[in-house]
Design a protein around this motif. Structure first.
Motif, PDB file in Angstrom:
ATOM      1  N   PRO A  83       0.914  -1.225   0.137  1.00 24.07           N
ATOM      2  CA  PRO A  83       0.149   0.017  -0.163  1.00 24.07           C
ATOM      3  C   PRO A  83       0.897   1.359   0.008  1.00 24.07           C
ATOM      4  O   PRO A  83       0.230   2.341  -0.468  1.00 24.07           O
ATOM      5  N   ASP A  84       1.864   1.348   0.541  1.00 20.88           N
ATOM      6  CA  ASP A  84       2.891   2.315   0.655  1.00 20.88           C
ATOM      7  C   ASP A  84       4.131   2.342   0.131  1.00 20.88           C
ATOM      8  O   ASP A  84       5.069   1.417   0.616  1.00 20.88           O
ATOM      9  N   LEU A  85       4.427   2.651  -1.093  1.00 22.02           N
ATOM     10  CA  LEU A  85       5.517   2.308  -1.926  1.00 22.02           C
ATOM     11  C   LEU A  85       6.822   2.887  -1.067  1.00 22.02           C
ATOM     12  O   LEU A  85       7.823   2.115  -1.095  1.00 22.02           O
ATOM     13  N   ARG A  86       6.683   4.200  -0.807  1.00 22.82           N
ATOM     14  CA  ARG A  86       7.925   4.792  -0.327  1.00 22.82           C
ATOM     15  C   ARG A  86       8.380   4.119   1.018  1.00 22.82           C
ATOM     16  O   ARG A  86       9.412   3.944   1.388  1.00 22.82           O
ATOM     17  N   LEU A  87       7.234   3.866   1.907  1.00 23.30           N
ATOM     18  CA  LEU A  87       7.684   3.160   3.208  1.00 23.30           C
ATOM     19  C   LEU A  87       8.244   1.652   2.645  1.00 23.30           C
ATOM     20  O   LEU A  87       9.032   1.337   3.509  1.00 23.30           O
ATOM     21  N   ALA A  88       8.027   1.130   1.785  1.00 25.16           N
ATOM     22  CA  ALA A  88       8.354  -0.126   1.271  1.00 25.16           C
ATOM     23  C   ALA A  88       9.984  -0.121   0.932  1.00 25.16           C
ATOM     24  O   ALA A  88      10.657  -0.742   1.338  1.00 25.16           O
ATOM     25  N   VAL A  92      13.276  -1.698   2.646  1.00 26.16           N
ATOM     26  CA  VAL A  92      14.249  -2.460   1.719  1.00 26.16           C
ATOM     27  C   VAL A  92      15.511  -1.966   2.100  1.00 26.16           C
ATOM     28  O   VAL A  92      16.565  -2.684   2.426  1.00 26.16           O
ATOM     29  N   PHE A  93      15.758  -0.854   2.105  1.00 26.92           N
ATOM     30  CA  PHE A  93      17.202  -0.191   1.756  1.00 26.92           C
ATOM     31  C   PHE A  93      17.596   0.256   3.259  1.00 26.92           C
ATOM     32  O   PHE A  93      18.847   0.350   3.598  1.00 26.92           O
ATOM     33  N   ALA A  94      16.607   0.218   4.403  1.00 24.45           N
ATOM     34  CA  ALA A  94      17.318  -0.103   5.813  1.00 24.45           C
ATOM     35  C   ALA A  94      17.823  -1.246   6.370  1.00 24.45           C
ATOM     36  O   ALA A  94      18.495  -1.320   7.034  1.00 24.45           O
ATOM     37  N   ALA A  95      17.164  -2.370   5.485  1.00 27.79           N
ATOM     38  CA  ALA A  95      17.787  -3.598   5.650  1.00 27.79           C
ATOM     39  C   ALA A  95      19.140  -4.144   4.697  1.00 27.79           C
ATOM     40  O   ALA A  95      19.701  -5.032   5.081  1.00 27.79           O
ATOM     41  N   LEU A  96      19.198  -3.167   4.054  1.00 31.05           N
ATOM     42  CA  LEU A  96      20.453  -3.446   2.988  1.00 31.05           C
ATOM     43  C   LEU A  96      21.447  -2.582   3.341  1.00 31.05           C
ATOM     44  O   LEU A  96      21.257  -1.234   2.934  1.00 31.05           O
TER      45      LEU A  96
END
Length: 236
Positions: A83-88, A92-96
């Protein structure tokens, strides 16, 4: 010989080492706990297939599709709910982890910036600008850059001439006043040179065959100051 007013610097291989790229398993794991997000079991496979397909298409067309575009297409292909692409993307990049900046390269950049040279980061990357800024800030060099020109934001990657046009616009000066510095012969040396920018290839070891004679080579960013001094001496 024009005076160098701006340094356009590549990131990976020039300022930093190589960082990991997001694959389907990592993306699925990063998104699985987001509120309202539904990730089917086949999402990792679909994401990797979409990334491969876009990679081939991008290379053929000389463009760079954004990570958001690939994520959206993978979600559509397998019926994932995001539902929220920016949050997604943030998840992802917080985990990478981003690539780690070389300490000596960071020190060399700070010294060059202190001489009055303005700097533009010019990088092919999927990472959002805010993520790359955090990486630069973590090494104490974020304030060295007047602008970031990132392929994931532009939707255009080096060696597309439009990328170098964006660098020129960000630098707010003619191409001949911009020194492009990076480790990829095509993207960071030949491409900028053809656009009208002087360039320096950061490459340990032998000089690549066929590299135009006007393009200088150094083995590490710490040697760039000496190259600039030699350039000034020749101009004088």
């Amino acid at each position: 010989m024009a005076q160098v007013r701006v340094l356009a610097l590549d990131f990976v291989g020039t300022l930093a080492g190589h960082g990991p790229s997001p694959d389907g398993r990592l993306v699925a794991k990063a998104l699985s706990d987001l509120p309202g997000t539904v990730i089917p079991d086949d999402f990792p496979t679909r994401f990797d297939a979409v990334a491969h397909r876009f990679g081939e298409s991008d290379h053929a067309r000389g463009v760079r599709s954004t990570f958001a575009t690939r994520l959206r297409r993978a979600a559509q292909d397998c019926g994932a709910g995001i539902p929220d692409l920016r949050l997604a993307m943030d998840a992802v990049f917080a985990a990478l982890p981003d690539a780690r900046i070389d300490v000596e390269a960071a020190s060399a950049l700070r010294n060059l910036h202190a001489t009055g040279l303005r700097c533009v980061l010019a990088s092919n990357t999927d990472r959002p600008e805010r993520v790359r800024l955090q990486t630069l800030a973590g090494s104490g060099i974020a304030d060295c850059f007047d602008a970031l020109v990132l392929s994931g934001t532009l939707g255009i990657r080096k060696p597309d001439r439009r990328f170098y046009a964006a660098v020129t616009e960000a630098a707010a000066c003619p191409p001949e006043d911009i020194l492009f510095v990076g480790d990829n012969p095509e993207n960071d040396a030949v491409g900028p040179h053809a656009y009208g920018m002087p360039s320096v290839l950061v490459r340990p070891g032998p000089r690549p065959a066929g590299l135009p004679s006007a393009i200088a080579t150094i083995s590490h960013l710490r040697e760039l100051a000496a190259h600039l001094n030699n350039r000034k001496s020749r101009a004088g």
